[in-house]
Design a protein around this motif. Structure first.
Motif, PDB file in Angstrom:
ATOM      1  N   TYR A 199      14.217 -63.220  24.422  1.00  0.00           N
ATOM      2  CA  TYR A 199      14.131 -64.323  25.365  1.00  0.00           C
ATOM      3  C   TYR A 199      15.438 -64.428  26.137  1.00  0.00           C
ATOM      4  CZ  TYR A 199      10.324 -65.631  22.273  1.00  0.00           C
ATOM      5  OH  TYR A 199       9.196 -65.630  21.536  1.00  0.00           O
ATOM      6  N   ARG A 247      15.825 -69.674  22.023  1.00  0.00           N
ATOM      7  CA  ARG A 247      14.524 -70.306  22.270  1.00  0.00           C
ATOM      8  C   ARG A 247      13.659 -70.270  21.021  1.00  0.00           C
ATOM      9  NH1 ARG A 247      10.156 -68.241  26.847  1.00  0.00           N
ATOM     10  NH2 ARG A 247       8.368 -69.422  26.052  1.00  0.00           N
ATOM     11  N   ASP A 305      15.693 -71.524  29.626  1.00  0.00           N
ATOM     12  CA  ASP A 305      17.031 -71.576  29.041  1.00  0.00           C
ATOM     13  C   ASP A 305      18.048 -71.233  30.115  1.00  0.00           C
ATOM     14  OD1 ASP A 305      16.241 -69.011  29.247  1.00  0.00           O
ATOM     15  OD2 ASP A 305      16.593 -68.455  27.166  1.00  0.00           O
ATOM     16  N   PHE A 331       8.433 -75.377  26.182  1.00  0.00           N
ATOM     17  CA  PHE A 331       9.773 -74.868  26.503  1.00  0.00           C
ATOM     18  C   PHE A 331       9.798 -74.500  27.982  1.00  0.00           C
ATOM     19  CE2 PHE A 331      13.125 -71.714  26.769  1.00  0.00           C
ATOM     20  CZ  PHE A 331      14.136 -72.299  26.013  1.00  0.00           C
TER      21      PHE A 331
END
Length: 788
Positions: A764, A526, A540, A537
Motif C-alpha cells: 500500500y 494502512r 495515506d 480508508f
C-alpha cells in the motif's frame, strides 16, 4: 455498524499472512546484509588472532589384564591361597596414569611449569623447542617448589648480555649469560643460551613464566583424557589438546614412559621383597629340618629300630582287609537266616540278595515263577485241577530243597565268620602290642616329612622368583601408537565458526526487528488500520522530506502532492449527492493533537482549490488553534469573534500567496467556553452561509478523544476525515474512531493515514509521483540512504 458486520474482520485477524510476515523482515534486508558482513568480519578476526588447539593421541595395551588375579611375582604363592588378587584392572590403571605422582614426574622431566613466550603484534606466543635462552635454577628442584606465579622479561643484548625486566617494564638488573643471579623470589638461577641461539635473537624480548607445579598438575589432570577403546578391551586411548602439537605429543609419550617406569619399579620392589622372604624362610626351615633328622637318628639308635613304620603300616592294612571280609561274611550270614525264615511264609521270596551260592539264587527264581503260576490258577481253576496240584507239589519240593541249601549255607558262613573274628582278634592284639615309643617315632617322622616338603617347596619357589626377577624390566604397557597430532587444529573449527557467524548475522537483526515489532504498538501502515477497524480508508499521505508546509501546487509532483490528489479523487466517491447546489462540508479531525490534522486540512483545501473549485478553510479548533501557527501568521480575528460579536464573515477571510484562490478563516481568540459557543444558533447560520458561497467547506476541528467540540457540530458535516499519524498513534487508540463509527456519532466517516513510510506498507502507498519522489533520496547522506 452492527457487531455481526464487524466480527468477520476480527476472524480474519486470527489468520497469518505469511507474505506480510516475510515482508516485515525482507524490507530490512540491508540490516541482514550488514549483520552478516559484520559477523563474518568478526569471525575472521577471531580466527586470525585466536590460538589454535591441536589434539594429540596415543594408544597403549595394558598387559596382564586379569581382574582379581595375582601378579607375576606373588603368583609363586598362589597355590597356598595366602595372597589375594592384584591384577591390572583397567579402571585402576587409568587412575594410576592420571595420578599426580606420574604427572609430576612428567612435568619435572619436560620442565612444563616453565614457559617461554615472545610478544607478537596482537598476542603472545609460546616458543617450545625453539627458545634461544633457558632458565636454569641453582637448585635443580627449586623450580618445582614455587607456590605463586613468577613472570619476568629477558631482553637479549649484544656481547652475551641480557637485561632482566619486571612485568611493568622496569629494569631489574643487567647480567651476562651463565652468570649466577640471586633473587628473593626465585633464589639462585642462571640464564643460558641454547644451541639455536643466533644473532637474529639479539634485541628480542622473551617472557619467562614459572607456574606452581600443583596448578600445572591440576591443569593436566583435567586436560588429559584416558579411556578404553571398548568395554571388553584392555587397550587405552590417551589424548591431549594443546596450542603446540609437539608439546602435546611429548607429554603423552613421557606419561606412558613414566607409567612403565613406575610399574617396573613396583615389580622390582615386589620381586626383591619376595626373594628376601623366601631366603629367610629357607634358612629357618633348614634349621628345623636338621633338628628333626638328629632326633630320628638318636631315637632309632636308642630303641634298635630299623623300619618299624613299614611293618606297622602292613599290619594295619591287613587288619583292615580282614575286617572288611568279616563284615561281608556277617552280612551274608544274616541274609541267609532271614531267607530261611521267609520260606515258612508260603509266599514270594526276595531275589538278587547277593548270596555267594548261585544255586540258591536260581532256586529262588524258579520258586517265585511257580508261585506266580499257582496264584493265577487259584483264581480260575478248582482245587482238584491236575495242573494246580502239580504246581503245588513242585513248590513243596523246591521249598524243601531251598531249606536244606540255606541251612548248609548258614553253617558254612557261621564257620567263616568265626574264623575271621579270631583273625581280627589276633590283629587287634598285635596292633595294641605296638609300644608307645613306636607311636612317638611315627609322630617324629611325620613332622620330619612336613618340614622336608616345605623345604622342597620353598626351594622351588626361590627358583621361580629368581626367574621373575629377570622379567620385571618388561614394561606394563605396550605402545601400539606413539603420540601423534594432526596439522589440522581441533579448535577453533573454521567452518563451524563461519557458519555460527553467518547464523548470528541473520539472527541478531531478526531478533531486533522481531522485538521491535513485538513491543511496537504504533500504527504504521494502512494494513494496521484495516485490520483493526471497519472504517473506510480514504488514502495515506507519505512522509515529506521537504520542510515546506504546503506540499501541493500546480507543478508539484512529490509523493505527498500525489497523495492529496488521490484523496481528492476518492472524496468524489464518498461525498453524498445533495439536492441543492450548496457546497459540501468536510470535517477533518483526529484522535489527539500532533497527528497532522492542520497539515491535512490546508493541503486538502489547496488540492481542491487547484481543481477550479471555490474552497474555504475554516479553523474550528477553538481550544488550540493551529492554522495561523502552522502558516506562521500572526493571530487574527476568526470564528470565535464571529460567534461572540456582530462581525461580518467576509471580514474574517484571508488568503496566502502560495494558494491565492483559497479563502481561510482562522479560529480567532481562544474563548473560555468553546463548547457553549459551538452550541450557539450562529453555528448553523455559519455553515449555511459557507455552503452557499463555496463548493467545498473544509473544517479543521478539535481532536475527538480530548474534547466534545467536534461531536457537537458533527451534524453539519457531509463527510468526516479522521487523520491518524503513522509511527505516532497507538493502535489501541483506534478503538475511538471505530466506536464513533459503529455508534454513528460521526456521519460518513473515513480515515486518512498521515506521515507513512514509502519503504514499508506491504503493497500500500507505493507509486506516488511516478518516480519523482524517489529523487529526493539522492539528496540524502549515504548512510541515510542505506539505513532508511
Amino acid at each position: 455498524m452492527s457487531n455481526e458486520k464487524y466480527s468477520p474482520q476480527l476472524e480474519e485477524n486470527d489468520t497469518i499472512n505469511i507474505r506480510a510476515e516475510l515482508e516485515k523482515y525482507l524490507i530490512h534486508w540491508k540490516w541482514f546484509v550488514i549483520g552478516i558482513i559484520l559477523a563474518l568480519i568478526g569471525a575472521f578476526l577471531y580466527l586470525r588472532y585466536s590460538t589454535p588447539n591441536y589434539s594429540a593421541s596415543a594408544t597403549i595395551l595394558i598387559k596382564n589384564d586379569k581382574k582379581g588375579g595375582l601378579s607375576e611375582e606373588l603368583a609363586a604363592f598362589g597355590d597356598l591361597g595366602i595372597v589375594g588378587g592384584s591384577g591390572n584392572n583397567i579402571d585402576n590403571e587409568i587412575e594410576i596414569i592420571k595420578s599426580r605422582k606420574l604427572i609430576n614426574n612428567v612435568i619435572q622431566e619436560l620442565n612444563l611449569n616453565i614457559k617461554y613466550l615472545i610478544e607478537g603484534t596482537i598476542k603472545e606466543s609460546e616458543i617450545y623447542k625453539t627458545t634461544p635462552i633457558i632458565f636454569i635454577p641453582a637448585d635443580s628442584t627449586s623450580k618445582f617448589l614455587h607456590k605463586i606465579d613468577t613472570t619476568f622479561n629477558v631482553e637479549v643484548l649484544p656481547n652475551d648480555k641480557f637485561r632482566l625486566k619486571d612485568m611493568g617494564g622496569n629494569t631489574v638488573s643487567e647480567n651476562t649469560f651463565s652468570e649466577n643471579i640471586k633473587s628473593n623470589t626465585l633464589g639462585g638461577f642462571q640464564i643460558e643460551k641454547t644451541l639455536i641461539f643466533g644473532d637474529s635473537d639479539i634485541g628480542k624480548n622473551i617472557k619467562i613464566s614459572i607456574k606452581p607445579v600443583d596448578r600445572v598438575i591440576n591443569n593436566y589432570q583435567k586436560s588429559i583424557n584416558i579411556s578404553p577403546v571398548s568395554k571388553k578391551s584392555s587397550v587405552l586411548s590417551l589424548s591431549l589438546q594443546s596450542p603446540i602439537k609437539e608439546k602435546a605429543e611429548n607429554v603423552l609419550d613421557e606419561l606412558v614412559k613414566q607409567y612403565n617406569l613406575d610399574a617396573i619399579n613396583d615389580k622390582k620392589e615386589v620381586s626383591k621383597k619376595t626373594n628376601d622372604f623366601i631366603t629367610k624362610r629357607l634358612t629357618n626351615v633348614a634349621k628345623e629340618l636338621g633338628k628333626l633328622d638328629d632326633n630320628v637318628e638318636s631315637f632309632k639308635d636308642k630303641n634298635n629300630i630299623t623300619d618299624i613304620e613299614s611293618e606297622s603300616q602292613l599290619t594295619l592294612q591287613t587288619n583292615t582287609e580282614n575286617r572288611k571280609k568279616l563284615i561281608e561274611a556277617s552280612t551274608e550270614l544274616s541274609l541267609a537266616k532271614s531267607l530261611n525264615k521267609e520260606l515258612d511264609q508260603n509266599d514270594y521270596l526276595p531275589a538278587n540278595l547277593g548270596l555267594s551260592d548261585p544255586n540258591i539264587g536260581n532256586s529262588i527264581n524258579e520258586y517265585n515263577q511257580q508261585m506266580a503260576q499257582l496264584k493265577r490258577l487259584e483264581k480260575s481253576a478248582g482245587s482238584k485241577n491236575t495242573v494246580l496240584i502239580d504246581i503245588q507239589e513242585n513248590l513243596s519240593s523246591l521249598r524243601t530243597s531251598l531249606k536244606r541249601s540255606l541251612e548248609n549255607t548258614v553253617k558254612s558262613l557261621q564257620i567263616k565268620v568265626n574264623n575271621l573274628q579270631r583273625e581280627a582278634n589276633r590283629f587287634n592284639t598285635k596292633i595294641s602290642s605296638i609300644p608307645t615309643k613306636e607311636r612317638e617315632f611315627l609322630d617324629i617322622a611325620r613332622q620330619q616329612e612336613i618340614i622336608a616338603g616345605l623345604y622342597s617347596y620353598l626351594l622351588k619357589k626361590k627358583e621361580e622368583t629368581a626367574i621373575s626377577l629377570t622379567a620385571t624390566a618388561v614394561p606394563n604397557a605396550k605402545i601400539i601408537d606413539k603420540a601423534y597430532a594432526s596439522d589440522i587444529p581441533v579448535s577453533p573449527k573454521r567452518k563451524i565458526i563461519y557458519l555460527a557467524a553467518l547464523l548470528l548475522g541473520l539472527i541478531i537483526p531478526f531478533v531486533i526487528i522481531y522485538l521491535r515489532d513485538l513491543l511496537d504498538t504504533k500504527v504504521h501502515t494502512r494494513k494496521d488500520i484495516t485490520d483493526l477497524t471497519s472504517i473506510p480508508f480514504l488514502g495515506d499521505i507519505p512522509h515529506s522530506e521537504t520542510k515546506e508546509k504546503i506540499v501541493i501546487n500546480a507543478s508539484a509532483r512529490s509523493s505527498a502532492a500525489e497523495a492529496f490528489r488521490l484523496i481528492r479523487t476518492n472524496l468524489d466517491f464518498m461525498l453524498p449527492n445533495k439536492e441543492s447546489d450548496n457546497g459540501k462540508t468536510i470535517f477533518i479531525t483526529s484522535t489527539t493533537s500532533g497527528e497532522g490534522k492542520s497539515f491535512t486540512s490546508i493541503n486538502l483545501a489547496a488540492s481542491l482549490s487547484l481543481s477550479g473549485k471555490k474552497v474555504v478553510l475554516v479553523g474550528m479548533d477553538l481550544r488550540a488553534p493551529k492554522i495561523t501557527e502552522y502558516l506562521e501568521l500572526p493571530d487574527r480575528k476568526g470564528i470565535t469573534n464571529y460567534l461572540t460579536n456582530d462581525i461580518k464573515l467576509d471580514s474574517l477571510k484571508f488568503s496566502i500567496d502560495e494558494i491565492p484562490d483559497l479563502d481561510i478563516i482562522s479560529s480567532g481568540t481562544i474563548p473560555p467556553n468553546p463548547a457553549e459557543l459551538l452550541m450557539s444558533n450562529k453555528i448553523e447560520q455559519l455553515f449555511r452561509t459557507l455552503e452557499s458561497d463555496y463548493d467545498y467547506v473544509i473544517i479543521d476541528t478539535a481532536p475527538v478523544s480530548l474534547v466534545t467540540d467536534t461531536l457537537l457540530i458533527a451534524k453539519y458535516s457531509d463527510i468526516v476525515l479522521y487523520v491518524s499519524r503513522a509511527n505516532y498513534l497507538d493502535k489501541r487508540m483506534l478503538i475511538i474512531p471505530e466506536t464513533l463509527y459503529k455508534d454513528k456519532k460521526l456521519q460518513n466517516l473515513a480515515i486518512i493515514l498521515n506521515d507513512t513510510d514509502l519503504k514499508r506498507g506491504y503493497g500500500y502507498g507505493y507509486g506516488y509521483g511516478y518516480g519523482y519522489g524517489i529523487d529526493q533520496d539522492e539528496n540524502k547522506p549515504w548512510y541515510k540512504r542505506i539505513f532508511n
